[in-house]
Design an enzyme around this catalytic site. Structure first.
Site, mmCIF file in Angstrom:
data_model
loop_
_atom_site.group_PDB
_atom_site.id
_atom_site.type_symbol
_atom_site.label_atom_id
_atom_site.label_comp_id
_atom_site.label_asym_id
_atom_site.label_seq_id
_atom_site.Cartn_x
_atom_site.Cartn_y
_atom_site.Cartn_z
ATOM 1 N N LEU A 62 -18.163 -14.916 4.694
ATOM 2 C CA LEU A 62 -18.311 -16.044 5.615
ATOM 3 C C LEU A 62 -18.377 -15.566 7.056
ATOM 4 C CD1 LEU A 62 -15.714 -18.328 3.799
ATOM 5 C CD2 LEU A 62 -18.177 -18.187 3.420
ATOM 6 N N ARG A 63 -18.129 -14.272 7.263
ATOM 7 C CA ARG A 63 -18.264 -13.596 8.567
ATOM 8 C C ARG A 63 -17.193 -13.983 9.573
ATOM 9 N NH1 ARG A 63 -20.886 -9.678 6.268
ATOM 10 N NH2 ARG A 63 -23.106 -10.037 5.914
ATOM 11 N N HIS A 83 -15.777 -2.833 -7.235
ATOM 12 C CA HIS A 83 -17.187 -2.468 -7.007
ATOM 13 C C HIS A 83 -17.344 -1.062 -7.526
ATOM 14 C CE1 HIS A 83 -18.749 -5.802 -4.616
ATOM 15 N NE2 HIS A 83 -17.495 -5.952 -4.260
ATOM 16 N N ASP A 118 -23.307 -13.550 -3.991
ATOM 17 C CA ASP A 118 -23.071 -12.366 -3.150
ATOM 18 C C ASP A 118 -23.573 -12.631 -1.730
ATOM 19 O OD1 ASP A 118 -22.077 -9.888 -2.577
ATOM 20 O OD2 ASP A 118 -23.794 -8.774 -3.354
ATOM 21 N N HIS A 126 -26.737 -12.758 7.756
ATOM 22 C CA HIS A 126 -26.906 -11.880 8.917
ATOM 23 C C HIS A 126 -27.711 -12.594 9.992
ATOM 24 C CE1 HIS A 126 -25.299 -8.171 7.332
ATOM 25 N NE2 HIS A 126 -26.030 -8.268 6.248
#
Lengths: 327, 436
Positions: free
Chosen positions: B71-72, B187, B313, B317
């Site tokens: 969500l930054r 991951h 995912d 940006h």
């Protein structure tokens, strides 16, 4: 956007020169023929033609280079263009300026052509996608991806020495294929020119994945790889590769993959030996071979000027011939 | 129009109600009151609807649960915010988002968990749950206070995309998580084999001259991780598998009874390394898009249920992040806008049925997060009314005006997709309704 859409105009002429991949045999031959016509110019006492008079060409080098930059500069000057050399290295990057900002600033100075060298694959593509419509981009080497003018001067050299029929030639490319933009462009060019057989020769650590898909035969044994070949194209081995667990030592590499006079005897009697420079004597090849009768290494350098003149003038295309200015 | 974000009594009338957790697939009415689902089919006694939602010809199902959405916020608010991305999620039918720990500051203390909870509750568009960092500052060396993070609300622990410094740290971290019954989210990528690469190792990376990541970077890591899962008994989830072989290894481990689950993200079901040709930075993702054979295996794994969740995912940006030579661009795809439609597309491609798609997008991920017990990802009576109503056949084109996320970085730009959300309810409040 694929390569063809990006570097060709609607009439199928060069707009940019980014990669050899996807070019037609006709166009590759045209470039070689045009270079042939310019090679006369470079041998005259007055070595200039006015094709790009009034045009501004910027050598935009983000990665160090002497030979490539110099021959591009000479080529541009012999076409009567104004040349600006920008060795940007890491300086702009460390100041935080993006590549796009660097580009926009230079474009604002009414540049007609960028010759770009960059350490990252795809950099020339990226720049070509973002320049103003009247600006041409020539790839002077991008990462591991392409070095199309080097490959064209190699083709020019082979054609001079062996004649125009590539179909009867067996060619071995030897060395660090994994990191080599030169090799990738050479392979595309040779396949477009219908070369009889293209071999790549290196230990497995220096051969990229699925290399055969490029249209080559892979050899891990040097003696077998150069047996009966007409042309041996050596690649430069960068010393830092020894640190990356790719090779044990320069000594072992030379012992197994170095080109010596003894090994040269395995190839055809009239074999031609090439190298894009700079040579690591005693790592890639013996001095006797580099300086010997089969070597055309210095001729390659000379041919680089004519080939770059050809590519630059063709990419400027109509603009060059009609003398239209955009500034 | 119905007023937004006001708790009210709703009847959702005449839709095809699909609730995989309860094995429901029938045309019926759903009743919502005081934030909860209070009935299905017939209204409970003394139910009076404040608002009626006409769902005829539409699907009514649990709100979607997205296993991974960056969500930054905090730290990268120039890219997106919790407010902007949860709003976009609501429009995409997503009511629960799981945020990985690689925020700035990193989610390695309860304070950051609290901050994200506070911001998302303030925004009010979706539930945001968090994964805590498995190691301090994600440096891979020292353990975080896992019990405190769990107590603060973290639904699991993860080292995000960063490596652990060695297998001993990994073993200890798994053991410590197992002590407190915490799921670790992995991951699987061997740091040394990945070697800073940006593309799948194969014919395409060779042709393009891109530094490559071999399939073995994933499979070697999965093999090592499975050994440590078996050793420690920790419950583990493999995030974003990309290779055929890894899917096979996880299927085998599940068959052997190991407590492991796995997911796949939508781009990996539709794209391969071939899409990188032309240096398309929108296809720069980590882990990399792999080959056709891998893509088919991921699809098959999702159909079989080895991969029990499909996630976006989501990595929004700003435009500049993708304006550079391929290698220098920021990896990641903005995905909340296209999650549902790309899931539904699998029906047209004869891979999954509609109830199966909904299961992979709701109950499947809710179980992985341990939220199914609270009724998340279900339409169970008495549980929170997180409900999405959508028209599965409504076509739309992906473009800058149809994307709601602040990130417009998607390789699906200009794709013609189907399936549009008309209403999203979160805890019995309408958080999204489509105009017109």
């Amino acid at each position: 956007m694929n390569h063809a859409e990006l570097q060709m105009d609607a009439q199928g002429r060069l707009r940019h020169f980014l990669t050899i991949e996807g070019l037609s045999r006709q166009l590759v031959t045209d470039i070689l023929d045009t270079a042939e016509s310019f090679s006369g110019v470079t041998e005259q006492t007055v070595k200039k033609v006015p094709l790009l008079r009034g045009k501004t060409i910027v050598n935009l080098f983000f990665e160090a280079s002497t030979r490539t930059r110099t021959t591009f500069e000479l080529a541009a000057k012999r076409l009567s263009a104004d040349v600006l050399n920008m060795n940007i290295g890491a300086s702009s990057a460390t100041k935080g300026e993006t590549l796009l900002d660097t580009l926009r600033n230079l474009e604002a100075m009414h540049v007609d052509m960028f010759v770009v060298r960059h350490a990252e694959s795809g950099a020339a593509h990226f720049i070509a996608q973002h320049v103003a419509p009247h600006v041409s981009v020539i790839n002077g080497g991008d990462g591991r991806h392409a070095h199309p003018t080097q490959a064209m001067l190699d083709m020019f050299t082979i054609r001079r020495v062996k004649g125009p029929d590539f179909g009867r030639l067996r060619i071995a490319i030897v060395g660090d294929l994994l990191h080599s933009r030169v090799a990738r462009s050479q392979i595309h060019a040779l396949n477009i020119l219908n070369a009889g057989e293209v071999r790549v020769v290196a230990p497995r650590t220096l051969i990229p994945a699925d290399a055969a898909s490029l249209g080559v035969h892979v050899y891990n044994n040097f003696e077998e790889g150069i047996r009966d070949v007409d042309v041996i194209m050596m690649l430069r081995l960068q010393r830092e590769r020894m640190q990356g667990a790719l090779l044990p030592s320069e000594h072992e590499y030379f012992r197994l993959f170095g080109l010596t006079e003894k090994r040269l005897a395995l190839a055809k009697p009239d074999v031609t030996v090439m190298h894009p420079g700079p040579i690591n004597r005693g790592v890639e090849m013996d001095s006797q071979v580099a300086d010997g009768p089969h070597s055309v290494i210095l001729a390659q350098v000379t041919h680089g000027i004519a080939v770059r003149m050809a590519v630059m003038s063709m990419a400027m295309g109509q603009k060059a011939q009609s003398g239209e200015g955009n500034a | 129009m119905i007023p937004l974000r006001k708790r009210a009594a709703f009847v959702i009338r005449g839709g095809r109600v699909i609730d995989p957790a309860n094995n429901i697939d029938s045309t019926t009415d759903v009743y919502v009151q005081r934030g909860k689902i209070v009935g299905m089919g017939t209204a409970p006694d003394d139910f009076t609807a404040d608002h009626e939602i006409d769902a005829q010809g539409r699907i009514v199902c649990p709100g979607l649960v997205d296993l991974s959405a960056r969500l930054r916020e905090p730290g990268n608010e120039h890219k997106a915010t919790i407010e902007s991305e949860t709003r976009a999620a609501a429009a995409g039918g997503i009511t629960t988002l799981c945020c990985p720990p690689d925020t700035n500051p990193i989610i390695d203390t309860p304070a950051v968990v609290e901050l994200i909870r506070h911001r998302s509750e303030q925004a009010g568009f979706a539930r945001v749950v968090t994964l805590g960092a498995l190691t301090k500052e994600l440096l891979g060396e020292r353990l975080t206070e896992a019990a405190a993070l769990k107590q603060a609300g973290c639904v699991g622990l993860s080292n995000a995309l960063l490596p652990l410094s060695n297998t001993q740290v990994q073993r200890r971290a798994y053991e410590y998580a197992a002590t407190f019954d915490i799921t670790v989210f992995i991951h699987a990528e061997d740091f040394w084999l990945a070697n800073g690469g940006c593309a799948h190792e194969g014919a395409i990376s060779t042709r393009m001259g891109l530094p490559a990541i071999p399939a073995a970077a994933e499979t070697a890591a999965v093999a090592r991780d499975l050994a440590l899962i078996e050793q420690t008994g920790v419950r583990a989830h493999f995030c974003r598998l990309t290779t055929a072989r890894a899917v096979q290894m996880v299927a085998r481990a599940q068959y052997d009874g190991l407590p492991v689950t796995a997911d796949v993200a939508t781009p990996y079901l539709y794209l391969t390394d071939v899409d990188l040709v032309g240096f398309n930075a929108q296809c720069h993702v980590q882990p990399p898009l792999r080959g056709q054979h891998d893509r088919e295996a991921l699809r098959a794994g999702l159909a079989r249920g080895t991969l029990s969740a499909l996630c976006s995912d989501h990595q929004p940006h700003e435009a500049d992040a993708k304006l550079a030579p391929f290698i220098s661009t920021a990896p990641g795809i903005s995905g909340v806008d296209t999650l549902l439609s790309l899931g539904l597309r699998l029906i047209d491609e004869n891979l999954l049925t509609l109830p199966e798609v909904i299961a992979r997008l709701s109950h499947g991920p809710a179980r992985i997060l341990g939220l199914d017990q609270q009724g998340i990802g279900t339409l169970s009576i008495g549980k929170p009314a997180d409900i999405v109503v959508f028209d599965p056949n409504q076509p739309w084109r992906v473009n800058t005006s149809t994307l709601n996320s602040a990130g417009h970085n998607t390789p699906f730009m200009n794709w013609e997709l189907k399936g549009q959300v008309t209403h999203t309810l979160l805890g019995g409040k309408l958080v999204f309704q489509r105009e017109g």
